[in-house]
Design a protein around this motif. Structure first.
Motif, short mmCIF file in Angstrom:
data_model
loop_
_atom_site.label_atom_id
_atom_site.label_comp_id
_atom_site.label_asym_id
_atom_site.label_seq_id
_atom_site.Cartn_x
_atom_site.Cartn_y
_atom_site.Cartn_z
N GLN A 110 12.49 0.60 8.57
CA GLN A 110 13.00 0.60 7.21
C GLN A 110 13.40 -0.83 6.79
OE1 GLN A 110 13.28 3.33 4.63
NE2 GLN A 110 13.24 1.32 3.39
N ALA A 111 13.87 -1.30 7.87
CA ALA A 111 14.38 -2.97 7.54
C ALA A 111 13.06 -4.04 7.16
CB ALA A 111 15.19 -3.47 8.73
N SER A 112 12.01 -3.43 7.97
CA SER A 112 10.78 -4.57 7.67
C SER A 112 10.33 -4.04 6.57
CB SER A 112 10.05 -4.00 9.00
OG SER A 112 10.34 -4.54 10.35
N VAL A 113 10.16 -2.70 6.11
CA VAL A 113 9.89 -2.29 4.64
C VAL A 113 10.56 -2.94 3.50
CG1 VAL A 113 9.34 -0.45 3.09
CG2 VAL A 113 8.79 -0.06 5.46
N ASP A 114 11.82 -2.80 3.77
CA ASP A 114 12.82 -3.80 2.80
C ASP A 114 12.37 -5.24 2.87
OD1 ASP A 114 13.93 -1.26 2.26
OD2 ASP A 114 15.59 -1.68 3.85
N ASN A 115 12.15 -5.83 3.73
CA ASN A 115 11.78 -7.19 3.86
C ASN A 115 10.41 -7.54 3.12
OD1 ASN A 115 14.30 -7.97 5.26
ND2 ASN A 115 13.20 -7.65 7.28
N MET A 116 9.52 -6.64 3.38
CA MET A 116 8.38 -6.94 2.67
C MET A 116 8.05 -6.63 1.34
SD MET A 116 6.42 -8.01 5.28
CE MET A 116 4.75 -8.15 4.43
N ARG A 117 9.07 -5.74 0.96
CA ARG A 117 9.08 -5.39 -0.42
C ARG A 117 9.40 -6.68 -1.44
NH1 ARG A 117 12.48 0.17 -0.61
NH2 ARG A 117 10.86 1.64 -0.72
N ARG A 118 10.49 -7.55 -0.52
CA ARG A 118 10.58 -9.00 -1.21
C ARG A 118 9.43 -9.94 -0.97
NH1 ARG A 118 15.56 -7.44 1.20
NH2 ARG A 118 15.09 -8.70 3.33
N LYS A 119 8.79 -9.86 0.20
CA LYS A 119 7.67 -10.86 0.51
C LYS A 119 6.43 -10.45 -0.02
CE LYS A 119 8.97 -10.96 4.80
NZ LYS A 119 8.99 -11.24 6.26
N VAL A 120 5.83 -9.21 0.31
CA VAL A 120 4.65 -8.77 -0.09
C VAL A 120 4.83 -7.35 -0.43
CG1 VAL A 120 2.24 -8.66 0.32
CG2 VAL A 120 3.46 -10.49 1.43
N PRO A 121 5.12 -7.28 -1.64
CA PRO A 121 5.32 -5.71 -1.95
C PRO A 121 4.29 -4.51 -1.95
CG PRO A 121 6.23 -7.09 -3.65
CD PRO A 121 5.57 -7.83 -2.70
N ALA A 122 2.97 -5.12 -2.09
CA ALA A 122 1.69 -4.36 -1.69
C ALA A 122 1.68 -3.70 -0.31
CB ALA A 122 0.51 -5.21 -2.16
N ILE A 123 2.12 -4.73 0.43
CA ILE A 123 1.96 -4.12 1.93
C ILE A 123 2.93 -3.14 1.99
CG2 ILE A 123 2.43 -4.66 4.43
CD1 ILE A 123 1.16 -7.69 3.75
N ALA A 124 4.43 -3.32 1.70
CA ALA A 124 5.43 -2.39 1.86
C ALA A 124 5.02 -0.95 1.09
CB ALA A 124 6.49 -2.66 1.20
N GLY A 125 4.45 -1.16 0.10
CA GLY A 125 3.87 -0.09 -0.71
C GLY A 125 2.83 0.72 -0.08
N ASP A 126 1.87 0.09 0.47
CA ASP A 126 0.63 0.95 1.41
C ASP A 126 1.30 1.30 2.65
OD1 ASP A 126 -1.12 -0.03 -0.44
OD2 ASP A 126 -1.96 -1.62 0.85
N PHE A 127 2.29 0.94 3.30
CA PHE A 127 3.03 1.57 4.41
C PHE A 127 3.54 2.92 3.85
CE2 PHE A 127 6.44 2.40 6.81
CZ PHE A 127 5.73 2.53 8.20
N LEU A 128 4.45 2.84 2.86
CA LEU A 128 5.27 3.82 2.33
C LEU A 128 4.32 5.06 2.01
CD1 LEU A 128 8.12 2.11 0.30
CD2 LEU A 128 8.11 3.22 2.67
N ILE A 129 3.14 4.64 1.63
CA ILE A 129 1.98 5.75 1.10
C ILE A 129 1.72 6.24 2.51
CG2 ILE A 129 -0.11 6.12 0.37
CD1 ILE A 129 0.33 4.00 -1.78
N LEU A 130 1.36 5.30 3.39
CA LEU A 130 0.89 6.01 4.71
C LEU A 130 1.91 7.02 5.33
CD1 LEU A 130 -1.12 3.40 6.47
CD2 LEU A 130 -1.60 5.73 6.35
N ALA A 131 3.35 6.41 5.34
CA ALA A 131 4.44 7.30 5.83
C ALA A 131 4.25 8.84 5.15
CB ALA A 131 5.54 6.33 5.59
N ARG A 132 4.33 8.68 3.86
CA ARG A 132 4.42 9.97 3.09
C ARG A 132 3.24 10.89 3.55
NH1 ARG A 132 6.41 6.95 -1.28
NH2 ARG A 132 4.41 6.68 -2.06
N THR A 133 2.14 10.14 3.63
CA THR A 133 0.84 11.11 4.18
C THR A 133 0.99 11.65 5.49
OG1 THR A 133 -0.84 9.58 2.75
CG2 THR A 133 -1.59 10.80 4.49
N TYR A 134 1.66 10.87 6.37
CA TYR A 134 1.84 11.51 7.76
C TYR A 134 2.80 12.73 7.75
CZ TYR A 134 3.26 11.80 12.63
OH TYR A 134 3.57 11.97 13.95
#
Length: 254
Positions: free
Chosen positions: A176-200
């Motif tokens: 979660q901390a890495s996702v929050d950091n990536m939201r600030r740096k590269v939101p697209a990567i954080a968004g793709d990961f969250l989609i994968l997490a929800r899919t799982y």
């Protein structure tokens, strides 16, 4: 019970044959005779019982259709997760150019391992798809060997435990901390990961639901035995009703 399930066609044919033999004896009586009235009563009683069983079986058929839909959903969720996880690794993890991305890539590897490494998951999906309980009519599928094979597959499905499939949490504190950091740096990567997490998470929910649907049908499989018995009784009574009609049409006057 298993004798009935394994010899369905034979039992139905025997009951129909017995009904034909009994009807043959009744042809010695003219139309309107008490014997034909009793035969008609037998048909009404057994036919009514068959209709009641058909209604009950209709409910069971609906449950079985829901199982088949759940199988399709679980297959689709599995394929979607595997496809999206492979795309994520290809885009961002080869190599991971950031520490936070590396954390997310490791998590995706773990989640992928929990599906690809669990050989019971594809087996369970394949078995439930192949051995949906209403498909157990052996005279539609083949002979006794087919029934034995299906029973073995059903036993494997019963043994599947979705709890073993839930190996990793998608969003622990580090992730979660890495996702929050990536939201600030590269939101697209954080968004793709969250989609994968929800899919799982959806995949886990669908597989658990599929297991529940399977257990409900297995617990009520006696309805299929009742359905077979009803078919036997209706097969026995049908010749009496046909014979009564033939006699009333004066096709078998003696």
């Amino acid at each position: 019970m298993m004798f009935i399930a394994d010899n369905q066609l034979l039992l139905i044919a025997m009951c129909f044959t017995l009904g034909c033999v009994g009807t043959g004896f009744l042809f010695r009586h003219p139309a309107g005779h008490q014997a034909w009235k009793i035969a008609d009563l037998v048909w009404v009683a057994l036919g009514g019982f068959g209709a009641l069983v058909a209604v009950i079986s209709g409910i069971y058929t609906t449950d079985s259709s829901r199982l088949e839909r759940q199988i399709d959903i679980a297959f689709a969720a599995t394929a979607a997760f595997d496809r999206d996880a492979a795309r994520f690794r290809l885009r961002f993890c080869d190599p991971a150019y950031d520490a936070d991305i590396s954390v997310l890539c490791d998590k995706i590897e773990f989640l992928s391992a929990s599906t690809a490494g669990n050989a019971d998951l594809p087996l369970f999906l394949a078995v439930t798809d192949e051995v949906a309980p209403l498909r157990s009519l052996s005279f539609l599928l083949g002979g006794h060997d087919d029934m034995d094979e299906m029973q073995e597959m059903a036993a494997k499905a019963d043994a599947f435990d979705p709890a073993a499939f839930i190996v990793f949490t998608t969003l622990d504190e580090v992730t979660q901390a890495s996702v929050d950091n990536m939201r600030r740096k590269v939101p697209a990567i954080a968004g793709d990961f969250l989609i994968l997490a929800r899919t799982y998470d959806d995949l886990i929910a669908h597989v658990s639901q599929l297991k529940s649907e399977w257990e409900v049908l297995q617990d009520n499989i006696q309805i299929l035995i009742l359905q077979i018995l009803a078919l036997c009784l209706v097969s026995f009574a049908a010749p009496f009703r046909l014979g009564k009609s033939l006699v009333e049409l004066h096709l078998f006057n003696r």
